[in-house]
Design a protein around this motif. Structure first.
Motif, short mmCIF file in Angstrom:
data_model
loop_
_atom_site.label_atom_id
_atom_site.label_comp_id
_atom_site.label_asym_id
_atom_site.label_seq_id
_atom_site.Cartn_x
_atom_site.Cartn_y
_atom_site.Cartn_z
N TRP A 86 9.60 11.73 -1.12
CA TRP A 86 10.32 10.63 -1.66
C TRP A 86 11.77 10.31 -1.06
CZ3 TRP A 86 12.59 10.15 -7.37
CH2 TRP A 86 13.06 8.80 -7.60
N ALA A 120 3.25 11.37 -3.76
CA ALA A 120 4.46 10.86 -3.78
C ALA A 120 4.21 9.55 -3.08
CB ALA A 120 5.62 11.70 -3.46
N VAL A 142 4.70 5.73 -4.21
CA VAL A 142 5.65 5.01 -3.67
C VAL A 142 5.24 3.86 -2.82
CG1 VAL A 142 7.38 4.50 -1.49
CG2 VAL A 142 7.30 6.78 -3.14
#
Length: 210
Positions: A122, A192, A196
């Motif tokens: 991230w 992740a 996103v």
């Protein structure tokens, strides 16, 4: 360093205070127990805090991301040092999904690895999006952070191997533990980036690098 980088927001101050509090607390606790392996943890945390602080304004890290990094640090320090039975928290099985011994899934260690390198992916995504906004909407901005996070996960295993050579009884595990760590690093990084990507939507970039 420009003066404005030294001015913290209320949220940043709270996260810094929280981080310094648990680092100080764990340092006192473990040094009092003669756990000198902990020096490696403290040095790593100090380096990471310094890197984030040095680039705080330049990288424009959101408060939520800083909080996630701080929580990872807490989980890591707790996992490596808090005694649980004859071992440490990192060895604690959470949900007995499959396997025994080092092949047990799911352990605290594996959860922290998935979370930590998910946060790493991230952060890397954020840096790419912040510095190269043209990549938004491309596969590159999701694939590269995931792969880079896996690479940093491998560096983490090298550091743990160095700890094994330098300090007896480090509780970092053997071959199967290392392999599972790498797998959970990859799982966290990929998840992740999926989250996103879904959050970002399918907004096309000016130039897609595929």
């Amino acid at each position: 360093m420009p003066a404005d980088r030294l001015i913290l927001t209320r949220g940043e101050k709270a996260i810094l205070a929280f981080t310094l509090a648990y680092v100080t607390g764990f340092t006192i606790f473990f040094l009092s127990r003669g756990n000198y392996e902990f020096i490696i943890y403290v040095a790593t945390m100090a380096l990471l805090i310094g890197l984030v602080g040095w680039n705080l304004r330049r990288a424009a890290f959101p408060v939520a991301m800083l909080a996630a990094l701080s929580i990872w640090g807490l989980a890591h320090m707790a996992g490596g040092g808090i005694p649980v039975g004859d071992s440490v928290l990192y060895s604690l099985p959470l949900i007995p999904i499959v396997g025994t011994g080092e092949m047990t899934i799911l352990k605290y260690d594996q959860l922290v690895h998935a979370y930590g390198f998910g946060v790493t992916a991230w952060v890397l995504w954020h840096l790419m999006a912040h510095n190269y906004p043209v990549l938004r909407g491309s596969w590159t901005i999701y694939v590269y952070p995931a792969l880079a996070a896996m690479g940093l996960g491998a560096v983490n295993e090298i550091i743990e191997f160095s700890a094994v050579l330098a300090v007896p009884e480090t509780n970092v595990g053997g071959y199967f533990n290392t392999a599972l760590d790498l797998c959970f690093n990859a799982l966290g990084a990929v998840l992740a980036m999926v989250i996103v990507a879904r959050t970002e939507g399918r907004r096309p970039a000016a130039h897609s690098v595929r």
